[in-house]
Write a protein that holds these residues in place. Structure first.
Motif, PDB file in Angstrom:
ATOM      1  N   LEU A   1       0.828  -1.203   0.000  1.00  0.00           N
ATOM      2  CA  LEU A   1       0.000   0.000   0.000  1.00  0.00           C
ATOM      3  C   LEU A   1       0.864   1.255   0.000  1.00  0.00           C
ATOM      4  O   LEU A   1       2.021   1.233   0.422  1.00  0.00           O
ATOM      5  CB  LEU A   1      -0.909   0.010   1.234  1.00  0.00           C
ATOM      6  N   SER A   2       0.282   2.356  -0.434  1.00  0.00           N
ATOM      7  CA  SER A   2       0.971   3.648  -0.373  1.00  0.00           C
ATOM      8  C   SER A   2       0.934   4.178   1.059  1.00  0.00           C
ATOM      9  O   SER A   2       0.202   3.663   1.918  1.00  0.00           O
ATOM     10  CB  SER A   2       0.284   4.646  -1.303  1.00  0.00           C
ATOM     11  N   GLY A   3       1.707   5.230   1.313  1.00  0.00           N
ATOM     12  CA  GLY A   3       1.715   5.823   2.648  1.00  0.00           C
ATOM     13  C   GLY A   3       0.345   6.313   3.071  1.00  0.00           C
ATOM     14  O   GLY A   3      -0.078   6.119   4.216  1.00  0.00           O
ATOM     15  N   GLY A   4      -0.371   6.944   2.145  1.00  0.00           N
ATOM     16  CA  GLY A   4      -1.706   7.433   2.462  1.00  0.00           C
ATOM     17  C   GLY A   4      -2.681   6.306   2.744  1.00  0.00           C
ATOM     18  O   GLY A   4      -3.529   6.407   3.639  1.00  0.00           O
TER      19      GLY A   4
ATOM     20  N   ALA B   1      -4.713  16.290   2.845  1.00  0.00           N
ATOM     21  CA  ALA B   1      -6.042  16.890   2.968  1.00  0.00           C
ATOM     22  C   ALA B   1      -7.119  15.816   3.057  1.00  0.00           C
ATOM     23  O   ALA B   1      -8.077  15.942   3.829  1.00  0.00           O
ATOM     24  CB  ALA B   1      -6.304  17.815   1.778  1.00  0.00           C
ATOM     25  N   GLN B   2      -6.962  14.742   2.289  1.00  0.00           N
ATOM     26  CA  GLN B   2      -7.944  13.655   2.317  1.00  0.00           C
ATOM     27  C   GLN B   2      -7.959  12.958   3.672  1.00  0.00           C
ATOM     28  O   GLN B   2      -9.031  12.669   4.224  1.00  0.00           O
ATOM     29  CB  GLN B   2      -7.623  12.647   1.204  1.00  0.00           C
ATOM     30  N   VAL B   3      -6.776  12.683   4.219  1.00  0.00           N
ATOM     31  CA  VAL B   3      -6.692  12.002   5.510  1.00  0.00           C
ATOM     32  C   VAL B   3      -7.242  12.893   6.625  1.00  0.00           C
ATOM     33  O   VAL B   3      -7.954  12.425   7.520  1.00  0.00           O
ATOM     34  CB  VAL B   3      -5.239  11.571   5.807  1.00  0.00           C
ATOM     35  N   LEU B   4      -6.940  14.184   6.567  1.00  0.00           N
ATOM     36  CA  LEU B   4      -7.461  15.112   7.572  1.00  0.00           C
ATOM     37  C   LEU B   4      -8.985  15.145   7.554  1.00  0.00           C
ATOM     38  O   LEU B   4      -9.630  15.173   8.611  1.00  0.00           O
ATOM     39  CB  LEU B   4      -6.907  16.520   7.333  1.00  0.00           C
ATOM     40  N   GLU B   5      -9.560  15.128   6.370  1.00  0.00           N
ATOM     41  CA  GLU B   5     -11.013  15.135   6.255  1.00  0.00           C
ATOM     42  C   GLU B   5     -11.606  13.847   6.826  1.00  0.00           C
ATOM     43  O   GLU B   5     -12.641  13.866   7.501  1.00  0.00           O
ATOM     44  CB  GLU B   5     -11.429  15.307   4.794  1.00  0.00           C
ATOM     45  N   LEU B   6     -10.939  12.721   6.588  1.00  0.00           N
ATOM     46  CA  LEU B   6     -11.411  11.448   7.130  1.00  0.00           C
ATOM     47  C   LEU B   6     -11.352  11.440   8.656  1.00  0.00           C
ATOM     48  O   LEU B   6     -12.251  10.926   9.324  1.00  0.00           O
ATOM     49  CB  LEU B   6     -10.572  10.295   6.569  1.00  0.00           C
TER      50      LEU B   6
ATOM     51  N   VAL C   1      -5.613   2.822   6.862  1.00  0.00           N
ATOM     52  CA  VAL C   1      -5.789   1.554   7.577  1.00  0.00           C
ATOM     53  C   VAL C   1      -5.661   1.785   9.082  1.00  0.00           C
ATOM     54  O   VAL C   1      -6.475   1.288   9.875  1.00  0.00           O
ATOM     55  CB  VAL C   1      -4.761   0.508   7.102  1.00  0.00           C
ATOM     56  N   LEU C   2      -4.638   2.544   9.483  1.00  0.00           N
ATOM     57  CA  LEU C   2      -4.460   2.838  10.907  1.00  0.00           C
ATOM     58  C   LEU C   2      -5.658   3.584  11.473  1.00  0.00           C
ATOM     59  O   LEU C   2      -6.098   3.321  12.597  1.00  0.00           O
ATOM     60  CB  LEU C   2      -3.197   3.685  11.120  1.00  0.00           C
ATOM     61  N   LEU C   3      -6.193   4.517  10.699  1.00  0.00           N
ATOM     62  CA  LEU C   3      -7.362   5.271  11.156  1.00  0.00           C
ATOM     63  C   LEU C   3      -8.566   4.350  11.310  1.00  0.00           C
ATOM     64  O   LEU C   3      -9.310   4.448  12.300  1.00  0.00           O
ATOM     65  CB  LEU C   3      -7.673   6.399  10.171  1.00  0.00           C
ATOM     66  N   ALA C   4      -8.763   3.446  10.350  1.00  0.00           N
ATOM     67  CA  ALA C   4      -9.870   2.492  10.439  1.00  0.00           C
ATOM     68  C   ALA C   4      -9.757   1.649  11.706  1.00  0.00           C
ATOM     69  O   ALA C   4     -10.746   1.424  12.417  1.00  0.00           O
ATOM     70  CB  ALA C   4      -9.891   1.596   9.202  1.00  0.00           C
ATOM     71  N   ALA C   5      -8.543   1.183  12.005  1.00  0.00           N
ATOM     72  CA  ALA C   5      -8.334   0.362  13.201  1.00  0.00           C
ATOM     73  C   ALA C   5      -8.547   1.178  14.472  1.00  0.00           C
ATOM     74  O   ALA C   5      -9.142   0.701  15.444  1.00  0.00           O
ATOM     75  CB  ALA C   5      -6.930  -0.238  13.178  1.00  0.00           C
ATOM     76  N   ALA C   6      -8.066   2.427  14.466  1.00  0.00           N
ATOM     77  CA  ALA C   6      -8.178   3.266  15.661  1.00  0.00           C
ATOM     78  C   ALA C   6      -9.629   3.614  15.981  1.00  0.00           C
ATOM     79  O   ALA C   6      -9.993   3.785  17.143  1.00  0.00           O
ATOM     80  CB  ALA C   6      -7.364   4.546  15.479  1.00  0.00           C
ATOM     81  N   LEU C   7     -10.462   3.719  14.935  1.00  0.00           N
ATOM     82  CA  LEU C   7     -11.864   4.086  15.132  1.00  0.00           C
ATOM     83  C   LEU C   7     -12.791   2.875  15.219  1.00  0.00           C
ATOM     84  O   LEU C   7     -13.998   3.029  15.395  1.00  0.00           O
ATOM     85  CB  LEU C   7     -12.331   4.996  13.991  1.00  0.00           C
TER      86      LEU C   7
END
Length: 249
Positions: free
Chosen positions: A145-148, A181-186, A153-159
């Protein structure tokens, strides 16, 4: 208050790294902790999570609801981490297991806190979809996977378990501007949907302005200024905050 930090001091022997830090986090509040590298902001987050290195000592008080976290047993902290307390780290390749498919890693965040395997796998696919990753991602390994994508994935697991508190420690530093910007919005969307309290650690004032309601400015292990983001950024009182603003221009 959901979180109350009082007199938090972190030291390595005689060297004080975090010095008498205090702040509160209300339910649903989004707070930025900003400062240069080495200012003590990541150590503050690690102290809250009970993840300080063994050579560091912490004193003071960190309360999560009615529970004191400083000095709590590892069993108690393990029961809170990933369930009530979520965290997204700066470098996903060090936080993800390189030998485990990412869908299983997200599912594990659920099963470790009592969700059945079948339900956890289904929920993991839903969570990955929610952060904009296609279904096939669940079978990928982190290096594919790319860095983004890894950060998503980490955000999905954390939430996954709808935590009351989400700590994000420089989660977008290594990403390009568009992906950032995309990750911040998520992140903003994820905490807003759940009513989750957010502590967002960064050195980037623009990131704080886009995600947070209130900001704490950290310098040399101390909080030197705090207040609503708009007030602090438009009319900073401390010289260090003014320096951060000037450096960002």
């Amino acid at each position: 208050m959901l979180v109350s930090v009082e007199g938090l001091t972190v030291a390595q022997g005689e060297r004080v790294l975090v010095d008498d830090v205090g702040f509160t986090l209300a339910p649903g509040e989004r707070v930025g902790l900003i400062g240069a590298s080495g200012s003590g902001k990541s150590l503050t987050a690690s102290a809250i999570m009970g993840l300080l290195p063994e050579d560091l000592t912490a004193s003071g008080s960190v309360r999560f609801g009615d529970q004191e976290l400083l000095g709590a047993s590892e069993r108690t902290l393990s029961g809170l981490r990933g369930k009530d307390l979520g965290m997204v780290f700066q470098e996903p390749m060090t936080a993800l297991n390189p030998a485990m498919r990412v869908g299983r890693q997200v599912a594990e965040a659920l099963t470790i806190h009592g969700t059945g395997r079948r339900a956890a796998n289904r929920r993991a696919r839903e969570l990955l979809d929610r952060v904009g990753l296609p279904e096939r991602t669940a079978r990928a390994y982190p290096h594919e996977l790319s860095g983004g994508q890894r950060q998503r994935v980490l955000l999905a697991a954390a939430l996954a378990n709808d935590p009351a508190l989400l700590i994000c420690d420089e989660p977008t530093t290594a990403l390009d501007v568009t992906v950032q910007a995309q990750v911040l919005e998520l992140i903003a969307e994820g905490v807003r949907e759940r009513g989750t309290t957010l502590l967002f650690i960064t050195h980037d004032l623009a990131v704080v302005a886009s995600v947070c309601d209130r900001v704490l400015v950290c310098r040399d292990g101390r909080i030197v200024e705090e207040g609503p983001v708009r007030d602090v950024l438009s009319n900073p009182e401390h010289e260090y905050t003014r320096q951060l603003l000037e450096a960002a221009l």
